[in-house]
Design a protein around this motif. Structure first.
Motif, PDB file in Angstrom:
ATOM      1  N   LEU A 159      -0.416 -10.572  -3.773  1.00  0.00           N
ATOM      2  CA  LEU A 159       0.273 -10.112  -2.565  1.00  0.00           C
ATOM      3  C   LEU A 159       0.488  -8.606  -2.546  1.00  0.00           C
ATOM      4  CD1 LEU A 159       2.997 -12.912  -2.364  1.00  0.00           C
ATOM      5  CD2 LEU A 159       0.794 -12.819  -1.180  1.00  0.00           C
ATOM      6  N   LEU A 160       0.046  -7.916  -3.593  1.00  0.00           N
ATOM      7  CA  LEU A 160       0.205  -6.456  -3.640  1.00  0.00           C
ATOM      8  C   LEU A 160      -0.647  -5.786  -2.565  1.00  0.00           C
ATOM      9  CD1 LEU A 160       0.144  -5.735  -7.471  1.00  0.00           C
ATOM     10  CD2 LEU A 160       2.023  -5.236  -5.901  1.00  0.00           C
ATOM     11  N   ALA A 161      -0.149  -4.697  -2.039  1.00  0.00           N
ATOM     12  CA  ALA A 161      -0.887  -3.914  -1.043  1.00  0.00           C
ATOM     13  C   ALA A 161      -2.210  -3.444  -1.640  1.00  0.00           C
ATOM     14  CB  ALA A 161      -0.054  -2.712  -0.606  1.00  0.00           C
ATOM     15  N   PRO A 162      -3.284  -3.475  -0.866  1.00  0.00           N
ATOM     16  CA  PRO A 162      -4.589  -3.031  -1.371  1.00  0.00           C
ATOM     17  C   PRO A 162      -4.564  -1.620  -1.963  1.00  0.00           C
ATOM     18  CG  PRO A 162      -4.854  -4.113   0.737  1.00  0.00           C
ATOM     19  CD  PRO A 162      -3.377  -3.986   0.500  1.00  0.00           C
ATOM     20  N   ALA A 163      -3.801  -0.722  -1.368  1.00  0.00           N
ATOM     21  CA  ALA A 163      -3.724   0.654  -1.881  1.00  0.00           C
ATOM     22  C   ALA A 163      -3.126   0.673  -3.283  1.00  0.00           C
ATOM     23  CB  ALA A 163      -2.893   1.525  -0.945  1.00  0.00           C
TER      24      ALA A 163
ATOM     25  N   PRO B  24      10.154  -9.743  -9.236  1.00  0.00           N
ATOM     26  CA  PRO B  24      10.022  -9.932  -7.781  1.00  0.00           C
ATOM     27  C   PRO B  24       9.889  -8.589  -7.046  1.00  0.00           C
ATOM     28  CG  PRO B  24      11.780 -11.298  -8.656  1.00  0.00           C
ATOM     29  CD  PRO B  24      11.340 -10.390  -9.775  1.00  0.00           C
ATOM     30  N   PHE B  25       9.024  -8.584  -6.030  1.00  0.00           N
ATOM     31  CA  PHE B  25       8.848  -7.403  -5.190  1.00  0.00           C
ATOM     32  C   PHE B  25       8.649  -7.883  -3.757  1.00  0.00           C
ATOM     33  CE2 PHE B  25       4.670  -8.322  -7.110  1.00  0.00           C
ATOM     34  CZ  PHE B  25       3.893  -8.550  -5.964  1.00  0.00           C
ATOM     35  N   PRO B  26       8.883  -7.014  -2.764  1.00  0.00           N
ATOM     36  CA  PRO B  26       8.746  -7.434  -1.367  1.00  0.00           C
ATOM     37  C   PRO B  26       7.285  -7.775  -1.030  1.00  0.00           C
ATOM     38  CG  PRO B  26       9.200  -5.077  -1.500  1.00  0.00           C
ATOM     39  CD  PRO B  26       9.298  -5.613  -2.887  1.00  0.00           C
ATOM     40  N   THR B  27       7.108  -8.673  -0.063  1.00  0.00           N
ATOM     41  CA  THR B  27       5.750  -9.038   0.340  1.00  0.00           C
ATOM     42  C   THR B  27       5.176  -8.075   1.369  1.00  0.00           C
ATOM     43  OG1 THR B  27       6.615 -10.586   1.975  1.00  0.00           O
ATOM     44  CG2 THR B  27       6.021 -11.486  -0.195  1.00  0.00           C
ATOM     45  N   SER B  28       6.020  -7.324   2.038  1.00  0.00           N
ATOM     46  CA  SER B  28       5.553  -6.341   3.024  1.00  0.00           C
ATOM     47  C   SER B  28       4.884  -5.175   2.301  1.00  0.00           C
ATOM     48  CB  SER B  28       6.737  -5.823   3.842  1.00  0.00           C
ATOM     49  OG  SER B  28       6.395  -4.621   4.507  1.00  0.00           O
ATOM     50  N   TRP B  29       3.663  -4.840   2.706  1.00  0.00           N
ATOM     51  CA  TRP B  29       2.942  -3.746   2.060  1.00  0.00           C
ATOM     52  C   TRP B  29       3.668  -2.421   2.231  1.00  0.00           C
ATOM     53  CZ3 TRP B  29      -2.717  -5.053   3.892  1.00  0.00           C
ATOM     54  CH2 TRP B  29      -3.137  -6.216   3.234  1.00  0.00           C
ATOM     55  N   THR B  30       4.260  -2.211   3.395  1.00  0.00           N
ATOM     56  CA  THR B  30       4.990  -0.967   3.642  1.00  0.00           C
ATOM     57  C   THR B  30       6.174  -0.852   2.686  1.00  0.00           C
ATOM     58  OG1 THR B  30       4.355  -1.098   5.968  1.00  0.00           O
ATOM     59  CG2 THR B  30       6.138   0.417   5.420  1.00  0.00           C
ATOM     60  N   GLU B  31       6.912  -1.954   2.512  1.00  0.00           N
ATOM     61  CA  GLU B  31       8.057  -1.950   1.599  1.00  0.00           C
ATOM     62  C   GLU B  31       7.606  -1.774   0.146  1.00  0.00           C
ATOM     63  OE1 GLU B  31      10.750  -5.254   2.202  1.00  0.00           O
ATOM     64  OE2 GLU B  31      10.444  -5.147   4.365  1.00  0.00           O
ATOM     65  N   GLN B  32       6.481  -2.382  -0.217  1.00  0.00           N
ATOM     66  CA  GLN B  32       5.946  -2.219  -1.576  1.00  0.00           C
ATOM     67  C   GLN B  32       5.611  -0.755  -1.838  1.00  0.00           C
ATOM     68  OE1 GLN B  32       2.516  -4.700  -2.175  1.00  0.00           O
ATOM     69  NE2 GLN B  32       3.602  -6.555  -1.576  1.00  0.00           N
TER      70      GLN B  32
END
Length: 137
Positions: free
Chosen positions: A88-92, A113-121
């Protein structure tokens, strides 16, 4: 049969000992492009590869549940769930980890645990969107 029954091949290489692993360093041949060494964390790269493999096995229907897969792969169910979350990590972020550009993130940190939103990550892990992504997701 005539001649020798075996052949000897010599390959010039150097073995460098590093903590916990050995690295084979091959010579750079004339006219060949030199290899660029990556500083990616091998444990993190291995965990990402496993996570995406396990996700693919679930997507293909090879296993019906995480519990079934954990039993078949002989790993603890909770650890398997934590590994799957890496998909679920952002591609970047994944790209930066594989390129060795992100030295501040370790496997234990990413298993938390980390957020699922790429922007929040990207905000949490201190990375902005890659130029290819732009501001869109």
């Amino acid at each position: 049969m005539s001649g020798a029954p075996y052949m000897t091949v010599r390959v010039p290489l150097t073995i460098r000992h590093r903590p916990g692993r050995k690295t084979v360093v091959t010579p750079v041949l004339p006219g060949a492009l030199p290899l660029t060494a990556t500083r990616a964390d091998p444990a993190l790269v291995k965990a990402l590869a496993r996570a995406f493999r396990y996700q693919r096995l679930l997507d293909e229907g090879r296993y019906g549940s995480i519990s079934e897969m954990a039993a078949a792969e002989e790993i603890e169910r909770g650890y398997l769930g934590s590994l799957l979350r890496l998909t679920l990590l952002a591609p970047a972020i994944v790209e930066a980890l594989l390129d060795g550009q992100e030295q501040s993130l370790s496997l234990p940190r990413l298993l938390e645990p980390f957020p699922t939103s790429w922007t929040e990550q990207e905000a949490l892990f201190g990375r902005g969107p890659s130029p290819r992504q732009g501001a869109h997701q």
